[in-house]
Design a protein around this motif. Structure first.
Motif, PDB file in Angstrom:
ATOM      1  N   PHE A 150       0.794  -1.183   0.074  1.00  0.00           N
ATOM      2  CA  PHE A 150       0.016   0.105  -0.093  1.00  0.00           C
ATOM      3  C   PHE A 150       0.988   1.457   0.107  1.00  0.00           C
ATOM      4  O   PHE A 150       0.306   2.344  -0.055  1.00  0.00           O
ATOM      5  CB  PHE A 150      -1.031   0.060   1.290  1.00  0.00           C
ATOM      6  N   LEU A 151       2.097   1.073  -0.124  1.00  0.00           N
ATOM      7  CA  LEU A 151       3.065   2.323  -0.147  1.00  0.00           C
ATOM      8  C   LEU A 151       4.257   1.818  -0.695  1.00  0.00           C
ATOM      9  O   LEU A 151       4.829   0.745  -0.347  1.00  0.00           O
ATOM     10  CB  LEU A 151       3.400   2.705   1.319  1.00  0.00           C
ATOM     11  N   ALA A 152       4.788   2.705  -1.743  1.00  0.00           N
ATOM     12  CA  ALA A 152       6.052   2.390  -2.426  1.00  0.00           C
ATOM     13  C   ALA A 152       6.763   3.841  -2.634  1.00  0.00           C
ATOM     14  O   ALA A 152       5.917   4.792  -2.696  1.00  0.00           O
ATOM     15  CB  ALA A 152       5.961   1.784  -3.695  1.00  0.00           C
ATOM     16  N   SER A 153       8.122   3.754  -2.452  1.00  0.00           N
ATOM     17  CA  SER A 153       8.650   5.176  -2.732  1.00  0.00           C
ATOM     18  C   SER A 153      10.097   4.991  -3.176  1.00  0.00           C
ATOM     19  O   SER A 153      10.453   3.839  -3.332  1.00  0.00           O
ATOM     20  CB  SER A 153       8.654   5.992  -1.262  1.00  0.00           C
ATOM     21  N   LEU A 154      10.588   6.107  -3.914  1.00  0.00           N
ATOM     22  CA  LEU A 154      11.786   6.220  -4.364  1.00  0.00           C
ATOM     23  C   LEU A 154      12.524   7.355  -3.842  1.00  0.00           C
ATOM     24  O   LEU A 154      11.835   8.599  -4.045  1.00  0.00           O
ATOM     25  CB  LEU A 154      11.846   6.311  -5.854  1.00  0.00           C
ATOM     26  N   ALA A 155      13.702   7.219  -3.232  1.00  0.00           N
ATOM     27  CA  ALA A 155      14.338   8.392  -2.603  1.00  0.00           C
ATOM     28  C   ALA A 155      13.321   9.274  -1.613  1.00  0.00           C
ATOM     29  O   ALA A 155      13.389  10.447  -1.671  1.00  0.00           O
ATOM     30  CB  ALA A 155      15.005   9.088  -3.749  1.00  0.00           C
ATOM     31  N   GLY A 156      12.595   8.544  -0.873  1.00  0.00           N
ATOM     32  CA  GLY A 156      11.859   9.252  -0.006  1.00  0.00           C
ATOM     33  C   GLY A 156      10.289   9.929  -0.583  1.00  0.00           C
ATOM     34  O   GLY A 156       9.526  10.405   0.152  1.00  0.00           O
ATOM     35  N   VAL A 157      10.242   9.665  -1.924  1.00  0.00           N
ATOM     36  CA  VAL A 157       9.193  10.194  -2.537  1.00  0.00           C
ATOM     37  C   VAL A 157       7.990   9.072  -2.669  1.00  0.00           C
ATOM     38  O   VAL A 157       8.180   8.109  -3.413  1.00  0.00           O
ATOM     39  CB  VAL A 157       9.459  11.129  -3.933  1.00  0.00           C
ATOM     40  N   ASN A 158       6.766   9.235  -2.338  1.00  0.00           N
ATOM     41  CA  ASN A 158       5.914   8.223  -2.240  1.00  0.00           C
ATOM     42  C   ASN A 158       5.412   8.394  -3.697  1.00  0.00           C
ATOM     43  O   ASN A 158       4.826   9.188  -4.280  1.00  0.00           O
ATOM     44  CB  ASN A 158       4.619   8.614  -1.560  1.00  0.00           C
ATOM     45  N   LEU A 159       5.164   6.906  -4.334  1.00  0.00           N
ATOM     46  CA  LEU A 159       4.636   6.725  -5.537  1.00  0.00           C
ATOM     47  C   LEU A 159       3.055   6.721  -5.305  1.00  0.00           C
ATOM     48  O   LEU A 159       2.517   6.732  -4.375  1.00  0.00           O
ATOM     49  CB  LEU A 159       5.137   5.541  -6.217  1.00  0.00           C
ATOM     50  N   ILE A 160       2.336   6.617  -6.651  1.00  0.00           N
ATOM     51  CA  ILE A 160       0.904   6.914  -6.438  1.00  0.00           C
ATOM     52  C   ILE A 160       0.501   5.573  -7.019  1.00  0.00           C
ATOM     53  O   ILE A 160       0.702   5.193  -8.183  1.00  0.00           O
ATOM     54  CB  ILE A 160       0.515   8.056  -7.372  1.00  0.00           C
ATOM     55  N   HIS A 161      -0.498   5.042  -6.292  1.00  0.00           N
ATOM     56  CA  HIS A 161      -1.051   3.675  -6.576  1.00  0.00           C
ATOM     57  C   HIS A 161      -1.981   3.769  -7.785  1.00  0.00           C
ATOM     58  O   HIS A 161      -2.811   4.847  -7.754  1.00  0.00           O
ATOM     59  CB  HIS A 161      -1.658   2.687  -5.467  1.00  0.00           C
ATOM     60  N   VAL A 162      -1.827   3.014  -8.890  1.00  0.00           N
ATOM     61  CA  VAL A 162      -2.808   2.846  -9.835  1.00  0.00           C
ATOM     62  C   VAL A 162      -4.126   2.025  -9.610  1.00  0.00           C
ATOM     63  O   VAL A 162      -4.052   0.939  -9.491  1.00  0.00           O
ATOM     64  CB  VAL A 162      -2.175   2.330 -11.155  1.00  0.00           C
ATOM     65  N   PRO A 163      -5.329   2.498  -9.594  1.00  0.00           N
ATOM     66  CA  PRO A 163      -6.375   1.853  -9.299  1.00  0.00           C
ATOM     67  C   PRO A 163      -6.467   0.790 -10.163  1.00  0.00           C
ATOM     68  O   PRO A 163      -6.490   0.773 -11.092  1.00  0.00           O
ATOM     69  CB  PRO A 163      -7.311   2.963  -9.225  1.00  0.00           C
ATOM     70  N   PHE A 164      -7.201  -0.529  -9.604  1.00  0.00           N
ATOM     71  CA  PHE A 164      -7.531  -1.482 -10.225  1.00  0.00           C
ATOM     72  C   PHE A 164      -6.455  -2.052 -11.114  1.00  0.00           C
ATOM     73  O   PHE A 164      -6.935  -2.682 -12.110  1.00  0.00           O
ATOM     74  CB  PHE A 164      -8.932  -1.099 -11.141  1.00  0.00           C
ATOM     75  N   SER A 165      -5.406  -2.021 -10.674  1.00  0.00           N
ATOM     76  CA  SER A 165      -4.363  -2.529 -11.681  1.00  0.00           C
ATOM     77  C   SER A 165      -3.510  -3.624 -11.092  1.00  0.00           C
ATOM     78  O   SER A 165      -2.611  -4.376 -11.688  1.00  0.00           O
ATOM     79  CB  SER A 165      -3.237  -1.594 -11.907  1.00  0.00           C
ATOM     80  N   ASP A 166      -3.805  -4.007  -9.788  1.00  0.00           N
ATOM     81  CA  ASP A 166      -3.156  -5.210  -9.126  1.00  0.00           C
ATOM     82  C   ASP A 166      -3.784  -6.284  -9.916  1.00  0.00           C
ATOM     83  O   ASP A 166      -5.096  -6.649  -9.981  1.00  0.00           O
ATOM     84  CB  ASP A 166      -3.393  -5.314  -7.681  1.00  0.00           C
ATOM     85  N   SER A 167      -2.932  -7.496  -9.888  1.00  0.00           N
ATOM     86  CA  SER A 167      -3.354  -8.950 -10.476  1.00  0.00           C
ATOM     87  C   SER A 167      -2.672  -9.923  -9.754  1.00  0.00           C
ATOM     88  O   SER A 167      -1.323  -9.743  -9.348  1.00  0.00           O
ATOM     89  CB  SER A 167      -3.140  -8.600 -12.032  1.00  0.00           C
ATOM     90  N   VAL A 168      -3.334 -10.993  -9.626  1.00  0.00           N
ATOM     91  CA  VAL A 168      -2.672 -12.318  -9.189  1.00  0.00           C
ATOM     92  C   VAL A 168      -2.722 -13.241 -10.075  1.00  0.00           C
ATOM     93  O   VAL A 168      -3.791 -13.525 -10.805  1.00  0.00           O
ATOM     94  CB  VAL A 168      -3.345 -12.630  -7.680  1.00  0.00           C
ATOM     95  N   PHE A 169      -1.750 -13.815 -10.490  1.00  0.00           N
ATOM     96  CA  PHE A 169      -1.626 -14.630 -11.582  1.00  0.00           C
ATOM     97  C   PHE A 169      -1.888 -16.230 -11.212  1.00  0.00           C
ATOM     98  O   PHE A 169      -1.790 -16.612 -10.124  1.00  0.00           O
ATOM     99  CB  PHE A 169      -0.180 -14.706 -12.355  1.00  0.00           C
ATOM    100  N   LYS A 170      -1.948 -17.150 -11.960  1.00  0.00           N
ATOM    101  CA  LYS A 170      -2.365 -18.407 -11.827  1.00  0.00           C
ATOM    102  C   LYS A 170      -1.179 -19.146 -11.220  1.00  0.00           C
ATOM    103  O   LYS A 170      -1.659 -19.962 -10.187  1.00  0.00           O
ATOM    104  CB  LYS A 170      -2.839 -19.228 -13.028  1.00  0.00           C
ATOM    105  N   VAL A 171      -0.011 -18.751 -11.229  1.00  0.00           N
ATOM    106  CA  VAL A 171       1.018 -19.406 -10.715  1.00  0.00           C
ATOM    107  C   VAL A 171       1.328 -18.972  -9.327  1.00  0.00           C
ATOM    108  O   VAL A 171       2.262 -19.349  -8.623  1.00  0.00           O
ATOM    109  CB  VAL A 171       2.382 -19.048 -11.378  1.00  0.00           C
ATOM    110  N   GLY A 172       0.621 -18.018  -8.784  1.00  0.00           N
ATOM    111  CA  GLY A 172       0.561 -17.505  -7.321  1.00  0.00           C
ATOM    112  C   GLY A 172       1.353 -16.079  -7.191  1.00  0.00           C
ATOM    113  O   GLY A 172       1.164 -15.767  -6.125  1.00  0.00           O
ATOM    114  N   THR A 173       2.085 -15.687  -8.222  1.00  0.00           N
ATOM    115  CA  THR A 173       2.669 -14.582  -8.228  1.00  0.00           C
ATOM    116  C   THR A 173       1.653 -13.280  -8.387  1.00  0.00           C
ATOM    117  O   THR A 173       0.491 -13.592  -8.939  1.00  0.00           O
ATOM    118  CB  THR A 173       3.964 -14.276  -9.092  1.00  0.00           C
TER     119      THR A 173
END
Length: 549
Positions: A150-173
């Motif tokens: 729910f939080l990711a950052s580069l050099a202390g700057v928070n990135l902005i999550h892209v809505p409805f973009s998360d996916s779970v693949f059949k292999v489990g990743t």
């Protein structure tokens, strides 16, 4: 008796051999193979049971299950995963191990079943792609459980999550996506998630993301970035408000100015193949007051003069720039931290948007299909420009109506025809902001009346300008018979409904607009002293939009 017992034993032995031949076809061991049900991914410390099945190939493309088979189980790396002789598997440490099941009582020609098992932590990042990004680009994180980040950052700057973009693949990743905004710089990704009932945070070691410190549309200061509003939408169908977005990027950049530069510009050309309502939003609250956004139906760049120009019959919409048929109109307006402009039934074709800035920083840009406003649209919309007002009927005076400033810093244009009255009469213009959500002390409406520009005019010719503080106007002027534009400008950036009246008044004060027109609020109700409106000066964009004649 003994002879009978011998026959019975012989029959039993023959039957056993026949059954054994069916179950264990040792003369055809090469036709036997074992399959394993894949366990995909096993978390460290977790366990599962593998399932194996033996098969015999009886014809090409045809196999039959062999019953009553026992298996010999093994793991290629017990430090990663162990397996006992019942197929019970336990994840030990992150890594990969091959779980093997061989059918017992078959020779080496029988193929064993194998499954490459991954053992993982509850949240484990495999890779971050692409390796090189610009502002406004999406960064994709791949791995186990990364959809819980729910939080990711580069050099202390928070990135902005892209809505409805998360996916779970059949292999489990899984995968998760984030926009990279300014002022992020090159660094290893830091992430924070929640998995396995606990918070997980870490850096992605050994996988640095390089950030190029300009956005994906650069350079677009003198040549516009093309945005096709009929192209693929930014989000899949979600049955939410996101479905109305035609374009959206919250991580764009006003880049750092070069030495000697005082202003920069980001220019977009939006195109659509159909008439529809549109709302354009540009927001940059962290650098409010340091940029101005302008919209127009025709914008060009003069490289020799190093300036922007509009078409001969064009309109503009922006702070201090509301050109009419190519003639300049520069009303005073207060600073805004964002731009929200809604159009009703905008014709097909092109629309230029340009943001002129003095300070580097992040901004977001979105285009919505539909008319979005803080207050409901009035019956005169679309009236954002004189060109739009021309598409509506010219209103004969006298008239009286209730209109709305639907969004902050909205502008309403009305084309009307005035017929000069008898001797001793004057044209009267009245305006009054009505009570609403916002207090009267925050409302500040200006009223202008101008001639319809003639061909060759470089600036509009005003016949009345009431720019006194407040939102009550009662002015009379001598006006010849003809067509005019009346313009109401929201100086303060406060939405409101208001009543407007245009008529004639005689020397005794009798007239159409003096009948039951709302009285101005008492001075004590304003909550703030009347102020003198400052003329906006030093705005970076006002002199840049010139009419080409």
């Amino acid at each position: 008796m003994r002879h009978g017992r011998g026959l019975a034993a012989t029959a039993l032995l023959i039957g056993w051999v026949l059954v054994a031949t069916c179950v264990y076809p040792t003369e055809h061991d090469s036709s036997v193979h074992v399959s394993l049900r894949a366990l995909k991914i096993l978390l460290r410390g977790a366990d599962s049971t593998a399932k194996a099945t033996a098969w015999q190939i009886v014809a090409p493309g045809d196999s039959q299950k062999i019953p009553n088979v026992t298996f010999v189980w093994s793991s290629s790396d017990p430090t990663v995963a162990t397996v006992d002789q019942t197929g019970h598997v336990v994840g030990v440490n992150s890594g990969k191990a091959i779980i093997r099941a061989a059918a017992r009582n078959f020779d080496a020609a029988a193929l064993p079943g194998v499954d490459t098992l991954r053992v993982s932590a509850p949240l484990e990042v495999d890779s971050v792609r692409p390796k090189i990004v610009k502002y406004g680009e999406k960064l994709t994180i791949y791995g186990v459980g990364v959809d819980s980040i729910f939080l990711a950052s580069l050099a202390g700057v928070n990135l902005i999550h892209v809505p409805f973009s998360d996916s779970v693949f059949k292999v489990g990743t899984a995968r998760a996506r984030f926009w990279v905004p300014p002022p992020a710089t090159t660094d290893s990704l830091f992430f924070l998630g929640f998995s396995g009932g606990q918070g997980v945070f870490n850096f992605v070691h050994g996988d640095t993301t390089k950030v190029i410190e300009r956005d994906i549309y650069e350079p677009n200061d003198t040549i516009p970035s093309a945005i096709d509003l009929d192209g693929p939408r930014p989000f899949p169908v979600t049955n939410t408000a996101l479905d109305s977005l035609l374009f959206f990027n919250p991580a764009l950049a006003f880049e750092t100015l070069k030495r000697g530069q005082t202003t920069g510009a980001d220019w977009y050309n939006f195109t659509q193949a159909e008439t529809r309502s549109l709302t354009i939003i540009l927001t940059a609250p962290q650098i409010a007051g340091t940029f101005s956004t302008f919209l127009t139906d025709s914008l060009g760049w003069n490289g020799a003069a190093k300036t922007y120009f509009i078409g001969k019959n064009s309109w503009t919409f922006g702070p201090g720039s509301h050109s009419c048929h190519g003639a300049r109109f520069s009303p005073s307006e207060g600073a805004a931290d964002s731009t929200i402009v809604a159009f009703k039934n905008l014709p097909l074709g092109a629309l230029d948007g340009i943001a002129v800035y003095a300070t580097a920083g992040r901004y977001g840009l979105g285009v919505i299909a539909g008319y979005q406003s803080e207050l409901p649209a009035d019956a005169h919309e679309d009236d954002n420009s004189c060109n739009a007002a021309d598409l509506r009927d010219t209103i004969p005076a006298p008239f009286r109506d209730t209109l709305t400033i639907e969004n902050p810093h909205d502008v309403d244009w009305i084309r009307f025809h005035y017929t000069s009255g008898a001797l001793g009469t004057s044209a009267q213009f009245r305006l009054h902001a009505l009570p609403g959500t916002n207090p009267d002390s925050l409302k500040d409406l200006d009223l202008y009346v101008m001639n319809v520009p003639a061909p060759g005019d470089t600036a509009v010719k005003l016949v009345l300008a009431d720019t006194a503080a407040g939102s009550d106007v009662n002015r009379t002027i001598s006006l010849a018979t003809g067509d005019y534009y009346l313009v109401v400008v929201d100086f303060a950036g406060t939405t409101t409904t208001y009543e407007l009246c245009v008529g004639t008044v005689d020397l005794l004060g009798a007239g159409f607009c003096n009948t039951s027109f709302p009285s101005p609020p008492a001075a004590s109700s304003r909550g703030a002293p009347l102020r003198v409106k400052p003329r906006i000066s030093g705005r970076p964009a006002a002199p840049l939009l010139r009419s080409r004649r």
